[in-house]
Design an enzyme around this catalytic site. Structure first.
Site, PDB file in Angstrom:
ATOM      1  N   CYS A 163      50.886 -58.040  -1.751  1.00  0.00           N
ATOM      2  CA  CYS A 163      51.091 -57.977  -0.350  1.00  0.00           C
ATOM      3  C   CYS A 163      52.626 -58.180   0.343  1.00  0.00           C
ATOM      4  O   CYS A 163      53.389 -58.590  -0.556  1.00  0.00           O
ATOM      5  CB  CYS A 163      50.302 -58.936   0.371  1.00  0.00           C
ATOM      6  SG  CYS A 163      50.481 -60.495   0.344  1.00  0.00           S
TER       7      CYS A 163
ATOM      8  N   ALA B  75      53.741 -61.691   0.054  1.00  0.00           N
ATOM      9  CA  ALA B  75      54.297 -62.067  -1.341  1.00  0.00           C
ATOM     10  C   ALA B  75      55.674 -61.519  -1.461  1.00  0.00           C
ATOM     11  O   ALA B  75      56.557 -62.112  -2.208  1.00  0.00           O
ATOM     12  CB  ALA B  75      53.189 -61.484  -2.281  1.00  0.00           C
TER      13      ALA B  75
ATOM     14  N   ARG C 120      55.570 -67.692  -9.966  1.00  0.00           N
ATOM     15  CA  ARG C 120      56.293 -66.771 -10.246  1.00  0.00           C
ATOM     16  C   ARG C 120      57.554 -67.115 -11.471  1.00  0.00           C
ATOM     17  O   ARG C 120      58.146 -66.401 -11.898  1.00  0.00           O
ATOM     18  CB  ARG C 120      56.810 -66.166  -9.174  1.00  0.00           C
ATOM     19  CG  ARG C 120      57.674 -65.086  -9.458  1.00  0.00           C
ATOM     20  CD  ARG C 120      58.054 -64.234  -8.218  1.00  0.00           C
ATOM     21  NE  ARG C 120      59.147 -63.280  -8.124  1.00  0.00           N
ATOM     22  CZ  ARG C 120      60.518 -63.531  -7.579  1.00  0.00           C
ATOM     23  NH1 ARG C 120      60.787 -64.832  -6.949  1.00  0.00           N
ATOM     24  NH2 ARG C 120      61.392 -62.418  -7.630  1.00  0.00           N
TER      25      ARG C 120
ATOM     26  N   HIS D 131      59.993 -57.051   0.872  1.00  0.00           N
ATOM     27  CA  HIS D 131      61.424 -57.277   0.354  1.00  0.00           C
ATOM     28  C   HIS D 131      62.297 -56.762   1.521  1.00  0.00           C
ATOM     29  O   HIS D 131      63.285 -57.262   1.852  1.00  0.00           O
ATOM     30  CB  HIS D 131      61.798 -56.059  -0.712  1.00  0.00           C
ATOM     31  CG  HIS D 131      60.855 -56.448  -1.990  1.00  0.00           C
ATOM     32  ND1 HIS D 131      60.347 -55.395  -2.860  1.00  0.00           N
ATOM     33  CD2 HIS D 131      60.489 -57.330  -2.614  1.00  0.00           C
ATOM     34  CE1 HIS D 131      59.736 -55.851  -3.700  1.00  0.00           C
ATOM     35  NE2 HIS D 131      59.831 -57.066  -3.699  1.00  0.00           N
TER      36      HIS D 131
HETATM   37 FE1  CFM Z   1      62.509 -56.762  -8.554  1.00  0.00          FE
HETATM   38 FE2  CFM Z   1      60.786 -56.583 -10.072  1.00  0.00          FE
HETATM   39 FE3  CFM Z   1      60.019 -57.572  -7.762  1.00  0.00          FE
HETATM   40 FE4  CFM Z   1      61.524 -58.873  -9.617  1.00  0.00          FE
HETATM   41 FE5  CFM Z   1      59.311 -60.315 -10.159  1.00  0.00          FE
HETATM   42 FE6  CFM Z   1      58.526 -57.594 -10.766  1.00  0.00          FE
HETATM   43 FE7  CFM Z   1      57.838 -58.638  -8.365  1.00  0.00          FE
HETATM   44 MO1  CFM Z   1      56.497 -59.650 -10.423  1.00  0.00          MO
HETATM   45  S1  CFM Z   1      62.534 -57.226 -10.661  1.00  0.00           S
HETATM   46  S2  CFM Z   1      61.892 -58.277  -7.272  1.00  0.00           S
HETATM   47  S3  CFM Z   1      61.354 -60.828 -10.114  1.00  0.00           S
HETATM   48  S4  CFM Z   1      60.939 -55.335  -8.338  1.00  0.00           S
HETATM   49  S5  CFM Z   1      58.225 -59.480 -11.856  1.00  0.00           S
HETATM   50  S6  CFM Z   1      59.326 -55.995 -11.724  1.00  0.00           S
HETATM   51  S7  CFM Z   1      56.798 -57.616  -9.638  1.00  0.00           S
HETATM   52  S8  CFM Z   1      57.886 -60.689  -8.626  1.00  0.00           S
HETATM   53  S9  CFM Z   1      58.487 -57.968  -6.483  1.00  0.00           S
HETATM   54  C1  HCA Z   2      53.952 -60.930  -6.765  1.00  0.00           C
HETATM   55  C2  HCA Z   2      54.460 -61.883  -7.540  1.00  0.00           C
HETATM   56  C3  HCA Z   2      54.242 -61.427  -8.964  1.00  0.00           C
HETATM   57  C4  HCA Z   2      52.879 -61.337  -9.566  1.00  0.00           C
HETATM   58  C5  HCA Z   2      52.689 -61.228 -11.159  1.00  0.00           C
HETATM   59  C6  HCA Z   2      51.564 -60.816 -11.724  1.00  0.00           C
HETATM   60  C7  HCA Z   2      55.191 -62.215 -10.012  1.00  0.00           C
HETATM   61  O1  HCA Z   2      53.814 -59.685  -6.773  1.00  0.00           O
HETATM   62  O2  HCA Z   2      53.527 -61.482  -5.708  1.00  0.00           O
HETATM   63  O3  HCA Z   2      50.831 -59.991 -11.339  1.00  0.00           O
HETATM   64  O4  HCA Z   2      51.198 -61.392 -12.831  1.00  0.00           O
HETATM   65  O5  HCA Z   2      55.969 -61.726 -10.645  1.00  0.00           O
HETATM   66  O6  HCA Z   2      54.832 -63.380  -9.965  1.00  0.00           O
HETATM   67  O7  HCA Z   2      55.027 -60.218  -9.395  1.00  0.00           O
END
Ligand code: CFM
Ligand code: HCA
Length: 528
Positions: free
Chosen positions: A51, A54, A85, A183
């Site tokens: 979401c 998150a 995370r 983001h």
């Molecule tokens: Fe960028 Fe990502 Fe993301 Fe990320 Fe992550 Fe991710 Fe995420 Mo999980 S590099 S910031 S550190 S888009 S692993 S592939 S999904 S938390 S929002």
């Molecule tokens: C997020 C965090 C997440 C979830 C990872 C997962 C992460 O999207 O809120 O589904 O295992 O990297 O911790 O992307």
């Protein structure tokens, strides 16, 4: 792959099949292909997505250690964001680190009915008394928007009362179609409330920020090691191993490096508008990518000593990398992988797999936009729908006093020499012809993909892990790294090679049968 696509789509009701089809592309890098992305998931489909809250609280602000990230909402939203995370941090002696706490207003029925602003103010006062932080961020969860609590008004009032920096985020879970909206909201508020608050005298010759690196499994530590040795001063990372203080003077940098384009391109753009700081995309996932990115930084600063130092580091580190690769590659070469992750790693990790001779047959992002697939040149053609219009687009103007005309000139000179700035080529142009690209993949599609390709490695997150393993395929989490890492930089590449040798070298998952295959708990059939 087009037959597989048809087979997947055949199971859906017509309208849904039509929608899902637009999110699938049989890749052809020699053509301009369009993919549908960043739209609502169809209700009833088991998505990988999370979401908006998150993306805002967990992803962008979560890794900053000296701000209290106070969640206004029911306790569950905090519990499920409590360092799962694996974003690490390394506070200096005596420095604040609040990351191991989960701060929440713990909203109850009564607050939902009569409003939660008073409870939020009390929570801020309590946090001040207990921790005396430099800054507090307030994060709105779904009920906050529904009942109309004004977190921004509370933030203003409490800023006045406490004298510290307090600001709110309207990042209710439903605010956008995924984490991605979070983001953007986080970028806006950090830019408005933090960046530029303080100056700092120049210490080094080469000052940079690293954007979109979140220190998962210690990735940022490895990159900090390389920058430090090269004599490149990292002012601030957004936001791995970071402090609010470092973000406050980040506008004094000469260059912004963007690692995860999806989560942080907004701040890079806004910093360029306001302060004239140029940015370019880097990738520190893979040894070649790391070498290339470091060399590009050296090229930008155009300094003989720096260039020599970077070359020395690359030569030394690559020798170590090559030795491990040579030992591992015979066992990994020719294997097939697929990866469905977030908004950048599904692309970045393909480079690391390429180094091992592993082919990515299918990949996709959970919540990326078309530019992350097709490249930034498509941005002007992206349709703005009601869901994206919902997110504030802030207007940034030039800071007459601090704007760096010298950096604008520098960028122009380097562009004339062929250096690329402000660009991201996207995932699809860099994937093989006929690989299958799928946006916001779901569990039904995942099962069909596995049945069709029989991959040796599936990369995704915790929600996919056990389903995939029960199908006999090893799953590597590319979010949390499954307790491993770092995987960034040279040391990271070595760690990843060794991990892949281990995971690809075992048939264990093929040997275990899911228990319900021999002893089903329930047996039945259903009809549409
Ligand atoms: Fe960028 Fe990502 Fe993301 Fe990320 Fe992550 Fe991710 Fe995420 Mo999980 S590099 S910031 S550190 S888009 S692993 S592939 S999904 S938390 S929002
Ligand atoms: C997020 C965090 C997440 C979830 C990872 C997962 C992460 O999207 O809120 O589904 O295992 O990297 O911790 O992307």
């Amino acid at each position: 792959p087009s037959e597989l696509m048809d087979e997947i789509l055949a199971k859906y009701p017509t309208k849904i099949a039509k929608k899902r089809k637009k999110g699938m592309v049989v890749n052809d890098p020699s053509e301009e292909q369009e993919i549908q992305a960043n739209i609502r998931t169809i209700p009833g489909i088991i998505t990988q997505r999370g979401c908006t809250y998150a993306g805002c609280k967990g992803v962008v602000l979560g890794p900053t250690r000296d701000i209290i990230n106070l969640v206004h909402g029911p306790i569950g939203c905090s519990f499920y964001a409590w360092l799962t995370r694996r974003n690490q941090t390394r506070p200096a002696e005596g420095e604040d680190n609040f990351m191991m706490y989960a701060f929440s207003t713990d909203m109850q029925d009564e607050n939902i009915v009569f409003g939660g602003e008073a409870k939020l103010k009390d929570a801020i006062r309590e946090a001040m008394e207990l921790f005396n932080p430099k800054a507090i961020g307030i994060f709105s969860t779904c009920p906050v928007g529904l009942i109309g609590d004004d977190v921004h008004a509370v933030a203003r009032e409490m800023k006045e009362e406490t004298g510290i920096n307090i600001f709110g985020f309207s990042c209710e879970g439903y605010r956008g179609v995924s984490q991605s909206a979070g983001h953007h909201i986080a970028n806006n508020q950090v830019f408005k409330n933090v960046v530029g608050l303080n100056d700092r005298d120049r210490k080094g010759k080469f000052q940079i920020n690293l954007l979109g690196e979140y220190n998962i499994g210690g990735d940022a530590f490895e990159l900090e090691r390389l920058f430090e040795e090269a004599g490149i001063e990292l002012l601030s990372t957004f936001s791995g191993n970071s402090t609010i203080k470092s973000m406050e003077y980040s506008h004094t940098a000469d260059l912004n490096l963007v690692m995860c384009h999806r989560s942080i391109n907004y701040i890079a753009e806004m910093m360029e508008e306001k302060y004239g700081i140029p940015w370019f995309k880097v990738n520190f996932i893979s040894a070649e990518g790391t070498a290339k990115s470091l060399r590009k930084v050296a090229e930008f600063f155009d300094d003989a000593e720096l260039t020599a130092k970077v070359e020395e580091i690359v030569a030394r580190e690559m020798a170590k990398v090559e030795a491990v690769k040579a030992a591992v590659k015979p066992k990994t070469e020719g294997k097939l992988a697929m990866m469905f992750v977030g908004g950048s790693r599904a692309h970045h990790y393909q480079d690391l797999f390429n180094e091992l001779g592993v082919t990515t047959v299918s990949a996709g992002y959970e919540f990326a936009h078309r530019d992350d697939y097709e490249g930034r040149h498509v941005i002007p053609n992206i349709k703005i729908d009601a869901d994206s219009r919902n997110i504030e687009e802030i207007t940034v103007t030039k800071d007459e006093e601090l704007f760096r005309d010298d950096l604008v000139a520098k960028k122009k000179a380097m562009e004339e020499k062929g250096m690329e700035f402000s660009d991201y080529v996207g995932m699809m142009p860099e994937m093989k012809k006929n690989s299958l690209v799928i946006d916001d993949v779901n569990h039904w599609e995942t099962e069909k993909l596995i049945e069709f390709y029989k991959p040796d490695m599936f990369c995704a997150g915790i929600k996919e892990k056990y389903v995939v393993q029960k199908l006999g395929v090893p799953l590597k989490q590319l979010h949390s790294y499954d307790y491993g890492g770092p995987y960034a930089g040279f040391e990271g590449a070595i760690n990843f090679y060794v991990e892949m040798e281990r995971m690809l070298g075992t048939d264990i998952w093929k040997m275990v049968d899911a228990p319900w295959k021999s002893e089903p708990e329930i047996v039945g059939s259903f009809a549409f």
